[in-house]
Design an enzyme around this catalytic site. Sequence first.
Site, mmCIF file in Angstrom:
data_model
loop_
_atom_site.group_PDB
_atom_site.id
_atom_site.type_symbol
_atom_site.label_atom_id
_atom_site.label_comp_id
_atom_site.label_asym_id
_atom_site.label_seq_id
_atom_site.Cartn_x
_atom_site.Cartn_y
_atom_site.Cartn_z
ATOM 1 N N SER A 143 1.810 -5.067 10.470
ATOM 2 C CA SER A 143 1.112 -4.347 11.622
ATOM 3 C C SER A 143 1.608 -4.919 12.614
ATOM 4 O O SER A 143 1.825 -5.819 12.950
ATOM 5 C CB SER A 143 -0.421 -4.532 11.169
ATOM 6 O OG SER A 143 -1.287 -4.375 12.309
ATOM 7 N N TYR A 157 -7.409 -10.133 9.387
ATOM 8 C CA TYR A 157 -6.387 -9.228 9.539
ATOM 9 C C TYR A 157 -5.072 -9.639 10.229
ATOM 10 O O TYR A 157 -3.957 -9.543 9.715
ATOM 11 C CB TYR A 157 -6.818 -7.700 10.178
ATOM 12 C CG TYR A 157 -5.952 -6.634 9.888
ATOM 13 C CD1 TYR A 157 -5.950 -6.035 8.619
ATOM 14 C CD2 TYR A 157 -5.153 -6.153 10.996
ATOM 15 C CE1 TYR A 157 -4.992 -5.015 8.802
ATOM 16 C CE2 TYR A 157 -4.282 -5.161 11.088
ATOM 17 C CZ TYR A 157 -4.258 -4.408 9.839
ATOM 18 O OH TYR A 157 -3.276 -3.408 9.721
ATOM 19 N N LYS A 161 -1.462 -10.287 8.237
ATOM 20 C CA LYS A 161 -0.194 -9.654 8.666
ATOM 21 C C LYS A 161 0.817 -10.248 9.246
ATOM 22 O O LYS A 161 2.049 -9.872 9.177
ATOM 23 C CB LYS A 161 -0.829 -8.543 9.548
ATOM 24 C CG LYS A 161 -1.755 -7.545 8.723
ATOM 25 C CD LYS A 161 -0.746 -6.516 7.736
ATOM 26 C CE LYS A 161 -1.831 -5.553 6.995
ATOM 27 N NZ LYS A 161 -1.022 -4.845 5.867
HETATM 28 N N1 LIG Z 1 -3.496 2.734 10.092
HETATM 29 C C1 LIG Z 1 -2.968 2.157 10.976
HETATM 30 O O1 LIG Z 1 -3.202 2.054 12.093
HETATM 31 C C2 LIG Z 1 -2.240 0.848 10.595
HETATM 32 C C3 LIG Z 1 -1.486 0.162 11.365
HETATM 33 C C4 LIG Z 1 -0.517 -0.893 11.088
HETATM 34 C C5 LIG Z 1 -0.669 -1.167 9.717
HETATM 35 N N2 LIG Z 1 -1.501 -0.463 9.019
HETATM 36 C C6 LIG Z 1 -1.197 -0.856 7.613
HETATM 37 O O2 LIG Z 1 -0.843 0.087 6.627
HETATM 38 C C7 LIG Z 1 -1.242 0.014 5.183
HETATM 39 C C8 LIG Z 1 -1.991 1.446 4.950
HETATM 40 O O3 LIG Z 1 -3.195 1.531 5.516
HETATM 41 P P1 LIG Z 1 -3.605 3.173 5.899
HETATM 42 O O4 LIG Z 1 -3.635 3.176 7.488
HETATM 43 O O5 LIG Z 1 -2.807 3.970 5.386
HETATM 44 O O6 LIG Z 1 -5.057 2.730 5.267
HETATM 45 P P2 LIG Z 1 -5.931 3.718 4.236
HETATM 46 O O7 LIG Z 1 -7.292 3.077 4.142
HETATM 47 O O8 LIG Z 1 -5.917 5.043 4.488
HETATM 48 O O9 LIG Z 1 -5.168 3.323 3.100
HETATM 49 C C9 LIG Z 1 -5.017 2.173 2.364
HETATM 50 C C10 LIG Z 1 -4.951 2.370 0.861
HETATM 51 O O10 LIG Z 1 -4.974 1.001 0.074
HETATM 52 C C11 LIG Z 1 -5.772 1.056 -1.023
HETATM 53 N N3 LIG Z 1 -6.180 -0.365 -1.238
HETATM 54 C C12 LIG Z 1 -7.131 -1.187 -0.614
HETATM 55 N N4 LIG Z 1 -7.132 -2.375 -1.124
HETATM 56 C C13 LIG Z 1 -6.397 -2.199 -2.284
HETATM 57 C C14 LIG Z 1 -6.212 -3.208 -3.516
HETATM 58 N N5 LIG Z 1 -6.827 -4.229 -3.671
HETATM 59 N N6 LIG Z 1 -5.435 -2.948 -4.435
HETATM 60 C C15 LIG Z 1 -4.660 -1.489 -4.442
HETATM 61 N N7 LIG Z 1 -5.129 -0.585 -3.265
HETATM 62 C C16 LIG Z 1 -5.761 -1.034 -2.344
HETATM 63 C C17 LIG Z 1 -7.025 2.016 -0.263
HETATM 64 O O11 LIG Z 1 -7.884 2.329 -1.580
HETATM 65 C C18 LIG Z 1 -6.241 3.101 0.287
HETATM 66 O O12 LIG Z 1 -5.972 3.880 -0.398
HETATM 67 C C19 LIG Z 1 -2.251 -1.234 5.324
HETATM 68 O O13 LIG Z 1 -1.271 -2.218 5.066
HETATM 69 C C20 LIG Z 1 -2.621 -1.223 6.899
HETATM 70 O O14 LIG Z 1 -2.871 -2.620 7.157
HETATM 71 C C21 LIG Z 1 -2.072 0.377 9.281
#
Ligand SMILES: NC(=O)c1ccc[n+]([C@@H]2O[C@H](COP(=O)([O-])OP(=O)(O)OC[C@H]3O[C@@H](n4cnc5c(N)ncnc54)[C@H](O)[C@@H]3O)[C@@H](O)[C@H]2O)c1
Length: 280
Positions: A143, A157, A161
């Site tokens: 992230s 977080y 990360k």
């Molecule tokens: N959305 C953003 O702005 C952003 C930015 C940087 C990084 N990220 C990273 O991207 C990744 C995906 O996030 P997203 O934005 O799609 O969020 P999201 O919440 O839409 O998707 C995350 C998914 O992970 C699943 N999950 C959570 N805990 C879990 C576990 N213990 N075992 C298995 N599955 C699990 C959730 O059920 C969900 O379906 C994450 O690692 C997040 O930190 C997101």
Amino acid sequence: MDEFSGRTAVVTGGAAGIGRAVGRRLAREGMKVVLADRDAEALEATVGELRAEGAEVTGVPTDVSKPEENQRLADAAFDAYGAVHLLHLNAGIGGTVPLLDPDPAVWQRVVGVNLLGVVYGIKAFGARMVESGEEGVIIATSSGAGAEGTSYQSGPYAATKNAVVSVVESLYGELRDRKANVRAALLFPPLTESSMGNPRVEQWLRDNGVPTTLMQPEDVAELLLDGVKRGRFYIRINETENDTLFDGRLDQAFFEWNERVTRGRAEAQIADTAPDGHLW
Ligand SMILES: NC(=O)c1ccc[n+]([C@@H]2O[C@H](COP(=O)([O-])OP(=O)(O)OC[C@H]3O[C@@H](n4cnc5c(N)ncnc54)[C@H](O)[C@@H]3O)[C@@H](O)[C@H]2O)c1
């Protein structure tokens, strides 16, 4: 990696957001896709949706914070398809709690998913992928909070990360030393619309001096695919990708901010000062 069709991908956190978009994009490239997620109901719905689009997709309910569930996921993928070529360790959760709060629960949960989930995933799949001799790539999702400065309001977080960057850099070195046919890579999604990103977060970041732009999960899937095709280790939107993939949607000010913060951290360490310049 430039061959996808007929090969196998595993994506954790695949029921929603970025993971779901990556699963869909890889299926469109002709990959067989195994989606893993803790939310079994959402997973079933996503698998149904992608199958209706003609994708070869399987869902394996998995909590990545449990080593035995990662093992079960790897068994399911190798048993079904014989090999895994692309592993995307993407499941993650947010975590905001002051360090001065005495309760350790949020830290334990976030470390379990965001850090140990990646480590257990590597342990369950890594050696088997290497030993298969097949070309492969292991990508973990970090992230901006893990790359550029420290989001100190979200200590668990940011810390996890950051740690993911360190883990995958170590993996890169191990794979290189073994001359493995499997590479490691890090994905740095920009702020993305999902359960974690929305216009309110975008506004909050802008108000705090981060000139960010909310992107879509499909954008991140495109970025990941492009990065894997080009063999990038740090898969992020630099000015090149902003032009070639996204028609310059990210503001130039974002890159300037990013460079200032990234350099600020290194310079603070060299000059032995405090992190005021890169805490955000
Ligand atoms: N959305 C953003 O702005 C952003 C930015 C940087 C990084 N990220 C990273 O991207 C990744 C995906 O996030 P997203 O934005 O799609 O969020 P999201 O919440 O839409 O998707 C995350 C998914 O992970 C699943 N999950 C959570 N805990 C879990 C576990 N213990 N075992 C298995 N599955 C699990 C959730 O059920 C969900 O379906 C994450 O690692 C997040 O930190 C997101």
